[in-house]
Design a protein around this motif. Structure first.
Motif, PDB file in Angstrom:
ATOM      1  N   UNK A  37      15.518  -2.848  -2.608  1.00 11.01           N
ATOM      2  CA  UNK A  37      15.669  -2.581  -1.174  1.00 11.01           C
ATOM      3  C   UNK A  37      14.312  -2.362  -0.545  1.00 11.01           C
ATOM      4  N   UNK A  38      13.442  -1.585  -1.217  1.00  6.63           N
ATOM      5  CA  UNK A  38      12.125  -1.300  -0.670  1.00  6.63           C
ATOM      6  C   UNK A  38      11.271  -2.553  -0.585  1.00  6.63           C
ATOM      7  N   UNK A  39      11.414  -3.441  -1.571  1.00  2.00           N
ATOM      8  CA  UNK A  39      10.608  -4.647  -1.579  1.00  2.00           C
ATOM      9  C   UNK A  39      11.055  -5.622  -0.507  1.00  2.00           C
ATOM     10  N   UNK A  40      12.372  -5.734  -0.321  1.00  2.00           N
ATOM     11  CA  UNK A  40      12.897  -6.748   0.587  1.00  2.00           C
ATOM     12  C   UNK A  40      13.064  -6.269   2.019  1.00  2.00           C
ATOM     13  N   UNK A  41      13.042  -4.971   2.255  1.00  2.00           N
ATOM     14  CA  UNK A  41      13.269  -4.425   3.592  1.00  2.00           C
ATOM     15  C   UNK A  41      11.952  -4.392   4.360  1.00  2.00           C
ATOM     16  N   UNK A  42      11.781  -5.232   5.411  1.00  2.00           N
ATOM     17  CA  UNK A  42      10.516  -5.235   6.156  1.00  2.00           C
ATOM     18  C   UNK A  42      10.233  -3.900   6.804  1.00  2.00           C
ATOM     19  N   UNK A  43      11.285  -3.169   7.208  1.00  3.54           N
ATOM     20  CA  UNK A  43      11.062  -1.864   7.818  1.00  3.54           C
ATOM     21  C   UNK A  43      10.416  -0.913   6.828  1.00  3.54           C
ATOM     22  N   UNK A  44      10.825  -0.993   5.551  1.00  2.00           N
ATOM     23  CA  UNK A  44      10.257  -0.106   4.538  1.00  2.00           C
ATOM     24  C   UNK A  44       8.771  -0.377   4.361  1.00  2.00           C
ATOM     25  N   UNK A  45       8.371  -1.660   4.434  1.00  2.00           N
ATOM     26  CA  UNK A  45       6.965  -2.002   4.296  1.00  2.00           C
ATOM     27  C   UNK A  45       6.155  -1.435   5.455  1.00  2.00           C
ATOM     28  N   UNK A  49       2.866   1.941   6.266  1.00  2.00           N
ATOM     29  CA  UNK A  49       1.563   1.715   6.884  1.00  2.00           C
ATOM     30  C   UNK A  49       0.998   3.018   7.438  1.00  2.00           C
ATOM     31  N   UNK A  50      -0.288   3.235   7.220  1.00  2.00           N
ATOM     32  CA  UNK A  50      -0.944   4.427   7.741  1.00  2.00           C
ATOM     33  C   UNK A  50      -1.113   4.303   9.246  1.00  2.00           C
ATOM     34  N   UNK A  67      13.270  -5.050  15.386  1.00  2.00           N
ATOM     35  CA  UNK A  67      12.189  -6.039  15.365  1.00  2.00           C
ATOM     36  C   UNK A  67      10.844  -5.434  15.722  1.00  2.00           C
ATOM     37  N   UNK A  68      10.840  -4.366  16.489  1.00  2.00           N
ATOM     38  CA  UNK A  68       9.572  -3.784  16.936  1.00  2.00           C
ATOM     39  C   UNK A  68       9.182  -2.555  16.128  1.00  2.00           C
ATOM     40  N   UNK A  69       9.723  -2.449  14.924  1.00  2.00           N
ATOM     41  CA  UNK A  69       9.385  -1.330  14.039  1.00  2.00           C
ATOM     42  C   UNK A  69       7.874  -1.237  13.862  1.00  2.00           C
ATOM     43  N   UNK A 281      -8.066  14.327  14.559  1.00  2.00           N
ATOM     44  CA  UNK A 281      -7.191  13.172  14.394  1.00  2.00           C
ATOM     45  C   UNK A 281      -6.458  13.261  13.061  1.00  2.00           C
ATOM     46  N   UNK A 282      -5.158  12.995  13.084  1.00  2.00           N
ATOM     47  CA  UNK A 282      -4.341  13.008  11.872  1.00  2.00           C
ATOM     48  C   UNK A 282      -3.650  11.664  11.714  1.00  2.00           C
ATOM     49  N   UNK A 283      -3.455  11.269  10.452  1.00  2.00           N
ATOM     50  CA  UNK A 283      -2.798  10.003  10.126  1.00  2.00           C
ATOM     51  C   UNK A 283      -1.689  10.270   9.124  1.00  2.00           C
ATOM     52  N   UNK A 284      -0.718   9.360   9.061  1.00  2.00           N
ATOM     53  CA  UNK A 284       0.371   9.526   8.103  1.00  2.00           C
ATOM     54  C   UNK A 284       1.057   8.199   7.843  1.00  2.00           C
ATOM     55  N   UNK A 285       1.584   8.048   6.611  1.00  2.00           N
ATOM     56  CA  UNK A 285       2.443   6.907   6.326  1.00  2.00           C
ATOM     57  C   UNK A 285       3.901   7.261   6.608  1.00  2.00           C
ATOM     58  N   UNK A 286       4.158   8.554   6.849  1.00  2.00           N
ATOM     59  CA  UNK A 286       5.498   8.999   7.195  1.00  2.00           C
ATOM     60  C   UNK A 286       5.598   9.352   8.648  1.00  2.00           C
TER      61      UNK A 286
END
Length: 290
Positions: A37-45, A49-50, A67-69, A281-286
């Motif tokens: 699911x993680x590999x095939x789900x574009x939203x998961x990819x 992203x940071x 589409x605009x995720x 400034x703060x960044x996150x992948x979540x």
């Protein structure tokens, strides 16, 4: 009776074995299914992203699904917030940004952006009735912004320096003008004294360009961080030249986590009226979103 008793025990063993085998198969399959699911789900990819989630007092959120995720959805600031919406039903992408007063929710301004091939080509400010047309060169660098409102027109011309070491161009200056002539020149410098150039791993639009700082549709203006900005009134007749100086804190991964800005309203070397501010400034992948 004895044979029946043995058959009962065997049945129990067989049932228990089947249950254990079933549980083991579930344990083996579940991680694989989750991974697929993680590999095939574009939203998961995209969600991995940071992204910038905090810039000083500004809190950034992103579109979480569809589409605009990953696109910017909201920027919340001290006294106002901006909401972004996306529409590609006409074939081109249109982005609408609406700024609201935080305490009253009253609409402050509304701007529409037309995006073609990843570049903003038109900006329509529905509040001020000014329309901006963006002109790019053959490699996608922003060369001009032509503004109009009825019979009124303005122009911004961008000039770049070519860096032979890196093979890239860096924005050197922007000249602002009306049909009667130029009225302002903004110059950008990427070093300060002995302070070396600093890579810009997460480009934002400079506050001195009059563009939305967080929309990445106006080309990348430099590969390194701005350290000095000087504003010259034109025609120049010995007026003050407002001057900005920037210092950055950078983490181990090369991202800016702190930005110090010093503003000298009377120009470089004049301490009178000096103002200083700091933004973390703060960044996150979540990253959070809607």
């Amino acid at each position: 009776m004895k044979k029946l008793h043995i058959s009962g025990n065997l049945l129990k063993v067989l049932l228990l074995g089947a249950l254990l085998t079933g549980c083991q198969n579930d344990d083996v399959m579940s991680p694989q299914q989750t991974s697929d699911v993680n590999v095939n789900d574009p939203n998961a990819k995209v969600n991995a992203e940071l992204k910038l989630i905090k810039d000083g007092t500004a809190i950034l959120q992103y579109v979480k699904q569809g589409r605009f995720t990953g696109q910017l959805s909201k920027v919340s600031e001290t006294g106002s917030y901006v909401q972004y919406s996306y529409d590609d039903s006409t074939g081109d992408l249109w982005i609408t940004s609406k700024r609201y007063n935080k305490s009253t929710n009253a609409l402050i301004d509304e701007i529409k952006y037309k995006i073609v091939n990843g570049r903003c080509v038109t900006k329509i400010n529905l509040t001020t009735n000014w329309t901006s047309q963006f002109v790019y060169n053959e490699v996608g660098r922003l060369n001009e912004i032509n503004l109009s409102s009825g019979a009124l027109t303005q122009k911004q011309v961008f000039t770049y320096d070519y860096n032979s070491v890196t093979g890239v161009e860096r924005l050197k200056q922007v000249v602002f003008s009306t049909p009667t002539g130029a009225y302002k020149q903004v110059n950008f410098t990427y070093t300060y004294g002995l302070v070396a150039e600093k890579k810009d791993k997460y480009p934002l639009n400079s506050e001195h360009l009059g563009l939305d700082p967080y929309l990445p549709y106006f080309s990348k203006f430099s590969d390194v961080l701005i350290q000095q900005v000087q504003i010259t009134p034109l025609p120049y007749t010995n007026q003050a030249k407002p001057y900005y100086r920037y210092f950055y804190s950078i983490n181990a991964d090369g991202y800016v986590v702190g930005r110090n800005k010093e503003f000298f309203p009377l120009g470089y070397g004049y301490e009178a009226g000096k103002q200083a501010s700091y933004s973390g400034l703060d960044y996150s992948t979540g990253w959070g979103g809607i």
